[in-house]
Design a protein around this motif. Structure first.
Motif, PDB file in Angstrom:
ATOM      1  N   LEU A   9       0.845  -1.182   0.000  1.00 43.86           N
ATOM      2  CA  LEU A   9       0.000   0.000   0.000  1.00 43.86           C
ATOM      3  C   LEU A   9       0.887   1.241   0.000  1.00 43.86           C
ATOM      4  O   LEU A   9       1.670   1.448   0.928  1.00 43.86           O
ATOM      5  N   VAL A  10       0.766   2.032  -1.064  1.00 42.75           N
ATOM      6  CA  VAL A  10       1.541   3.266  -1.202  1.00 42.75           C
ATOM      7  C   VAL A  10       0.600   4.428  -0.903  1.00 42.75           C
ATOM      8  O   VAL A  10      -0.391   4.636  -1.608  1.00 42.75           O
ATOM      9  N   ILE A  11       0.926   5.158   0.152  1.00 40.96           N
ATOM     10  CA  ILE A  11       0.077   6.250   0.637  1.00 40.96           C
ATOM     11  C   ILE A  11       0.829   7.554   0.417  1.00 40.96           C
ATOM     12  O   ILE A  11       1.961   7.697   0.868  1.00 40.96           O
ATOM     13  N   TRP A  12       0.187   8.497  -0.251  1.00 38.10           N
ATOM     14  CA  TRP A  12       0.877   9.738  -0.583  1.00 38.10           C
ATOM     15  C   TRP A  12      -0.005  10.956  -0.303  1.00 38.10           C
ATOM     16  O   TRP A  12      -1.221  10.862  -0.245  1.00 38.10           O
ATOM     17  N   HIS A  13       0.664  12.085  -0.145  1.00 35.84           N
ATOM     18  CA  HIS A  13       0.012  13.381  -0.144  1.00 35.84           C
ATOM     19  C   HIS A  13       0.954  14.360  -0.820  1.00 35.84           C
ATOM     20  O   HIS A  13       2.166  14.283  -0.631  1.00 35.84           O
ATOM     21  N   SER A  14       0.390  15.255  -1.615  1.00 40.51           N
ATOM     22  CA  SER A  14       1.209  16.254  -2.288  1.00 40.51           C
ATOM     23  C   SER A  14       0.341  17.410  -2.745  1.00 40.51           C
ATOM     24  O   SER A  14      -0.738  17.181  -3.283  1.00 40.51           O
ATOM     25  N   ARG A  15       0.827  18.612  -2.517  1.00 40.19           N
ATOM     26  CA  ARG A  15       0.147  19.792  -3.057  1.00 40.19           C
ATOM     27  C   ARG A  15       0.814  20.252  -4.357  1.00 40.19           C
ATOM     28  O   ARG A  15       0.179  20.880  -5.184  1.00 40.19           O
ATOM     29  N   THR A  16       2.087  19.965  -4.482  1.00 44.18           N
ATOM     30  CA  THR A  16       2.828  20.497  -5.627  1.00 44.18           C
ATOM     31  C   THR A  16       3.326  19.407  -6.575  1.00 44.18           C
ATOM     32  O   THR A  16       4.106  19.683  -7.474  1.00 44.18           O
ATOM     33  N   ASN A  17       2.908  18.159  -6.347  1.00 48.35           N
ATOM     34  CA  ASN A  17       3.150  17.037  -7.246  1.00 48.35           C
ATOM     35  C   ASN A  17       4.419  16.238  -6.970  1.00 48.35           C
ATOM     36  O   ASN A  17       4.552  15.117  -7.457  1.00 48.35           O
ATOM     37  N   ALA A  18       5.372  16.745  -6.213  1.00 52.66           N
ATOM     38  CA  ALA A  18       6.645  16.030  -6.038  1.00 52.66           C
ATOM     39  C   ALA A  18       6.448  14.683  -5.342  1.00 52.66           C
ATOM     40  O   ALA A  18       6.946  13.657  -5.814  1.00 52.66           O
ATOM     41  N   ALA A  19       5.729  14.659  -4.226  1.00 46.30           N
ATOM     42  CA  ALA A  19       5.531  13.394  -3.510  1.00 46.30           C
ATOM     43  C   ALA A  19       4.688  12.419  -4.328  1.00 46.30           C
ATOM     44  O   ALA A  19       4.910  11.212  -4.293  1.00 46.30           O
ATOM     45  N   LYS A  20       3.729  12.939  -5.091  1.00 43.96           N
ATOM     46  CA  LYS A  20       2.927  12.067  -5.955  1.00 43.96           C
ATOM     47  C   LYS A  20       3.795  11.448  -7.048  1.00 43.96           C
ATOM     48  O   LYS A  20       3.663  10.258  -7.358  1.00 43.96           O
ATOM     49  N   LEU A  21       4.678  12.238  -7.634  1.00 38.89           N
ATOM     50  CA  LEU A  21       5.589  11.704  -8.654  1.00 38.89           C
ATOM     51  C   LEU A  21       6.504  10.628  -8.068  1.00 38.89           C
ATOM     52  O   LEU A  21       6.765   9.602  -8.712  1.00 38.89           O
ATOM     53  N   ALA A  22       6.981  10.851  -6.850  1.00 38.97           N
ATOM     54  CA  ALA A  22       7.825   9.854  -6.184  1.00 38.97           C
ATOM     55  C   ALA A  22       7.036   8.575  -5.932  1.00 38.97           C
ATOM     56  O   ALA A  22       7.535   7.463  -6.171  1.00 38.97           O
ATOM     57  N   ALA A  23       5.800   8.718  -5.457  1.00 42.36           N
ATOM     58  CA  ALA A  23       4.951   7.547  -5.206  1.00 42.36           C
ATOM     59  C   ALA A  23       4.698   6.781  -6.497  1.00 42.36           C
ATOM     60  O   ALA A  23       4.748   5.545  -6.520  1.00 42.36           O
ATOM     61  N   GLN A  24       4.445   7.503  -7.575  1.00 43.45           N
ATOM     62  CA  GLN A  24       4.178   6.845  -8.863  1.00 43.45           C
ATOM     63  C   GLN A  24       5.409   6.101  -9.367  1.00 43.45           C
ATOM     64  O   GLN A  24       5.301   4.974  -9.861  1.00 43.45           O
ATOM     65  N   ALA A  25       6.587   6.699  -9.239  1.00 42.00           N
ATOM     66  CA  ALA A  25       7.821   6.023  -9.659  1.00 42.00           C
ATOM     67  C   ALA A  25       8.049   4.764  -8.834  1.00 42.00           C
ATOM     68  O   ALA A  25       8.451   3.717  -9.364  1.00 42.00           O
ATOM     69  N   ALA A  26       7.767   4.838  -7.534  1.00 40.76           N
ATOM     70  CA  ALA A  26       7.917   3.671  -6.656  1.00 40.76           C
ATOM     71  C   ALA A  26       6.943   2.571  -7.063  1.00 40.76           C
ATOM     72  O   ALA A  26       7.314   1.390  -7.138  1.00 40.76           O
ATOM     73  N   ASP A  54      -9.720  -0.683   6.687  1.00 37.97           N
ATOM     74  CA  ASP A  54      -9.658  -2.052   6.158  1.00 37.97           C
ATOM     75  C   ASP A  54      -8.445  -2.254   5.271  1.00 37.97           C
ATOM     76  O   ASP A  54      -7.761  -3.272   5.369  1.00 37.97           O
ATOM     77  N   LEU A  55      -8.169  -1.301   4.389  1.00 40.47           N
ATOM     78  CA  LEU A  55      -6.994  -1.408   3.521  1.00 40.47           C
ATOM     79  C   LEU A  55      -5.711  -1.454   4.339  1.00 40.47           C
ATOM     80  O   LEU A  55      -4.806  -2.230   4.042  1.00 40.47           O
ATOM     81  N   LEU A  56      -5.626  -0.609   5.342  1.00 38.55           N
ATOM     82  CA  LEU A  56      -4.426  -0.586   6.187  1.00 38.55           C
ATOM     83  C   LEU A  56      -4.224  -1.905   6.909  1.00 38.55           C
ATOM     84  O   LEU A  56      -3.107  -2.408   7.013  1.00 38.55           O
ATOM     85  N   LEU A  57      -5.295  -2.471   7.417  1.00 43.33           N
ATOM     86  CA  LEU A  57      -5.193  -3.741   8.142  1.00 43.33           C
ATOM     87  C   LEU A  57      -4.868  -4.906   7.211  1.00 43.33           C
ATOM     88  O   LEU A  57      -4.192  -5.853   7.611  1.00 43.33           O
ATOM     89  N   GLN A  58      -5.326  -4.846   5.969  1.00 43.38           N
ATOM     90  CA  GLN A  58      -5.090  -5.921   5.016  1.00 43.38           C
ATOM     91  C   GLN A  58      -3.724  -5.835   4.342  1.00 43.38           C
ATOM     92  O   GLN A  58      -3.217  -6.835   3.849  1.00 43.38           O
ATOM     93  N   ALA A  59      -3.129  -4.663   4.317  1.00 46.71           N
ATOM     94  CA  ALA A  59      -1.847  -4.481   3.623  1.00 46.71           C
ATOM     95  C   ALA A  59      -0.730  -5.225   4.345  1.00 46.71           C
ATOM     96  O   ALA A  59      -0.731  -5.357   5.574  1.00 46.71           O
ATOM     97  N   ASP A  60       0.234  -5.694   3.557  1.00 47.76           N
ATOM     98  CA  ASP A  60       1.385  -6.413   4.103  1.00 47.76           C
ATOM     99  C   ASP A  60       2.606  -5.522   4.239  1.00 47.76           C
ATOM    100  O   ASP A  60       3.549  -5.870   4.951  1.00 47.76           O
TER     101      ASP A  60
END
Length: 167
Positions: A9-26, A54-60
């Protein structure tokens, strides 16, 4: 889904796109490795506001991608941790995690804050967290939409691929 299927589970937050781009590359890297290995594991990328208990509890395994704002986690990412902290306490111990912090100059404050929360959950930092510096110093640079360099995207991809390999 069979019992052998794992979820990153990849959880992200971004206002200016940098963290979202990092999450997408990962995520892209993890999906490439999944395909090469012929696995059926799930790789889910969600904005911090869309994550459910539920997603958090199910994620490995978990990958947290967030910007540093004023020497701490962005408000939306901190709210995510606040919202689920006590529900996960005692329920996710030992699961692998990593983090990618995007920052204009430092990033250490946000990373320390995130690592302390994950320590409380007793998560296992299997892949060392990274900080991607966008060198944003002026108001205009800080507020502007961001892009990441090829090197930074490769670093994010390495974190995502390596964390997936731990599944």
């Amino acid at each position: 889904m069979d019992a052998n299927t794992k979820t990153l589970l990849v959880i992200w937050h971004s206002r200016t796109n940098a963290a979202k781009l990092a999450a997408q590359a990962a995520c892209d890297s993890a999906r490439k490795i999944r395909q090469e290995l012929g696995q059926q594991d799930e790789i889910i990328m969600l904005n911090a506001n869309e994550v459910t208990l539920d997603l958090l509890l199910q994620a490995d395994a978990y990958l947290f991608c967030a910007p540093e704002n004023l020497a701490s986690l962005s408000g939306a990412m901190k709210e995510f941790f606040d919202r689920f902290y006590y529900d996960l306490l005692g329920n996710v111990e030992g699961r692998p995690y990593s983090a990618i912090i995007t920052a204009g100059s430092d990033g250490q404050g946000a990373l320390r804050q995130l690592q302390r929360i994950c320590t409380g959950w007793r998560l296992n930092e299997k892949v060392p967290a990274i900080i991607l510096n966008t060198a944003s110093q002026t108001k205009e640079e800080i507020l502007a939409p961001k892009s990441l360099s090829a090197e930074q995207l490769a670093q994010a991809a390495e974190v995502g691929g390596t964390l997936y390999a731990w599944l």
